[in-house]
Enzyme design. Structure first.
Site, PDB file in Angstrom:
ATOM      1  N   HIS A 174      48.486  38.603  47.163  1.00  0.00           N
ATOM      2  CA  HIS A 174      47.458  37.773  47.645  1.00  0.00           C
ATOM      3  C   HIS A 174      46.628  37.442  46.332  1.00  0.00           C
ATOM      4  O   HIS A 174      46.555  38.399  45.500  1.00  0.00           O
ATOM      5  CB  HIS A 174      46.490  38.494  48.666  1.00  0.00           C
TER       6      HIS A 174
ATOM      7  N   HIS B 230      40.096  32.290  40.683  1.00  0.00           N
ATOM      8  CA  HIS B 230      39.528  32.856  41.914  1.00  0.00           C
ATOM      9  C   HIS B 230      38.261  33.192  41.359  1.00  0.00           C
ATOM     10  O   HIS B 230      38.010  34.439  40.938  1.00  0.00           O
ATOM     11  CB  HIS B 230      40.473  34.165  42.208  1.00  0.00           C
TER      12      HIS B 230
END
Length: 341
Positions: A57, A132
Site C-alpha cells: 500500500h 502521499h
C-alpha cells in the site's frame, strides 16, 4: 503431502537476498525474487486473477521529502499549517507506509504496487513524482528501478496501479505515459481478457508489466488497463474487527470473472488517531500492534476465482507478509491433488 510441497518451496524461495551479519533472517531478507518462476508447472496456466499475489500500500512512500512543498492531495488547512517546519516532520511520520525500496519489495516478493502521482508546483518541466502528503521520488527513477529488477528476473510479473493523479493536465499524462513506455518497452502487456492472462502466456510473449490507469486517458494506449479491471475496495477504518468484516464482505461480492481483485488489508488513521499518536507516527501507533491479527486473517484465506487475489499491506517487512500470501497458492496445488483422487 502439502507439508512436503511447502518444504520444497521454501528451499527454492527462502534464500537470503542480502546477508545479515547476525546470521539470522528477517522477513525483509527472505528472498522471494523468483517466486513466480518457482511455482509448480500446473499453476503456469492458472489465470493470474486466481493466484494469491502480495502487494504493498502506498508502495513508493519509503521516502518522502519533508523539504518539498506539501502535495496537492492535502487540504488547504494542512497546506497552510505545513509552513511550520515541525508540521512537515510530523507529516512524514504519517506519510511513510513502507520501509523497503522498490527493489527490496520486489526481492521480498511484492508484485503489486499502489501508485499515487503528481506534478510538483514550481517545476518548469513536466516531471511527475510519487506523492502521499509529501512528495516522494521521481516516477521515472522508480520505474527504472523496477525495470532493472525485471530484466534480471525475466519470469516475474508486476502490477503497477496508477490510481490517484494530482495537479496533472493532458500534457502531464502524456509525459507520464511516455515515461512508462520508455522504461518498459516490450515488457508492457496490452489489455486483454483477464481470464486469458496466465504466467505461461506472459512468458511466451515476454511481457512482464501490467499498467492500470484510473483515468479516461487509458483509452489512448493499448497497454493501459482501465482501473475498473482491478477494483480495490477500501475499508477506511482503524478497527481490525471492522476491517476483517469488510474484507470478508467484499470478497463474497467479488465478481468471478472480468477483473482482478485487491484486498486492502490496511487500517486508515482518523484525525483523532493522528492527534493521539502524533509523534509516534503510523507504524508505531496503528500498524505494528495490529499486523499480527491482520496476518492471521491472511493465513486463513484461499485463492481462486472467488477467493483472494492480490492482498496489500503497510510495512510489508514487519511480518512475513509476502511469503504468507505466496504460500496460499499451495492450496491451489491441494485442490489439484484432490481432483486426481
Amino acid at each position: 503431502m502439502l507439508a512436503v510441497r511447502k518444504v520444497r518451496r521454501k528451499l527454492r524461495m527462502g534464500s537470503i537476498c542480502s546477508p545479515n551479519p547476525s546470521g539470522t533472517k528477517t522477513s525483509s531478507e527472505v528472498c522471494n525474487a523468483d517466486w513466480m518462476a518457482s511455482l509448480p508447472p500446473h499453476l503456469y496456466n492458472v489465470p493470474l486473477s486466481h493466484l494469491a499475489i502480495p502487494g504493498s500500500h502506498d508502495s513508493f512512500s519509503y521516502w518522502v521529502d519533508e523539504k518539498s512543498p506539501v502535495g496537492p492531495d492535502q487540504t488547504p488547512a494542512i497546506i497552510r499549517l505545513a509552513r511550520i517546519s515541525l508540521v512537515k516532520k510530523l507529516m512524514k511520520k504519517w506519510s511513510v507506509t513502507q520501509n523497503l525500496t522498490f527493489r527490496e519489495q520486489l526481492e521480498a516478493g511484492i508484485r503489486y504496487f499502489d501508485l499515487r502521482v503528481s506534478s510538483k508546483p514550481g517545476d518548469a518541466d513536466q516531471e511527475i513524482y510519487f506523492i502521499h502528503g509529501l512528495f516522494g521520488i521521481k516516477v521515472w527513477d522508480g520505474l527504472m528501478e523496477i525495470d532493472t529488477f525485471l530484466t534480471q528476473h525475466p519470469r516475474e510479473i508486476v502490477f503497477l496501479d496508477f490510481n490517484h493523479f494530482y495537479a496533472m493536465d493532458e500534457a502531464h499524462h502524456k509525459h507520464l505515459v511516455h515515461r512508462i513506455q520508455d522504461a518498459f518497452g516490450n515488457k508492457l502487456c496490452s489489455a486483454c481478457s483477464v481470464e486469458t492472462l496466465t504466467l505461461q502466456i506472459l512468458w511466451e510473449k515476454k511481457c512482464q508489466v501490467l499498467i492500470f490507469y484510473h483515468c479516461p486517458f487509458y483509452k489512448q494506449y493499448p497497454f493501459l488497463w482501465p482501473g475498473k479491471k482491478i477494483p480495490a475496495p477500501w475499508a477506511n477504518t482503524t478497527s481490525v474487527r471492522k476491517l476483517i468484516l469488510f474484507l470478508e464482505t467484499t470478497l463474497s461480492e467479488r465478481a468471478p470473472r472480468g477483473a482482478f481483485h485487491v484486498s486492502q488489508a490496511i487500517l486508515t488513521p482518523r484525525a483523532k488517531t493522528i492527534a493521539r499518536g502524533l509523534v509516534g507516527g503510523l507504524k508505531n501507533t496503528l500498524v505494528h500492534r495490529n499486523l499480527p491479527a491482520i496476518l492471521d486473517w491472511v493465513k486463513a484465506q484461499k485463492p481462486g476465482a472467488t477467493g483472494v487475489n492480490i492482498i496489500t499491506s503497510d510495512f510489508v517487512d514487519l511480518v512475513d507478509f509476502a511469503t504468507t500470501v505466496i504460500e496460499l497458492n499451495d492450496l491451489l496445488q491441494e485442490d489439484r491433488a484432490f481432483a486426481k483422487c
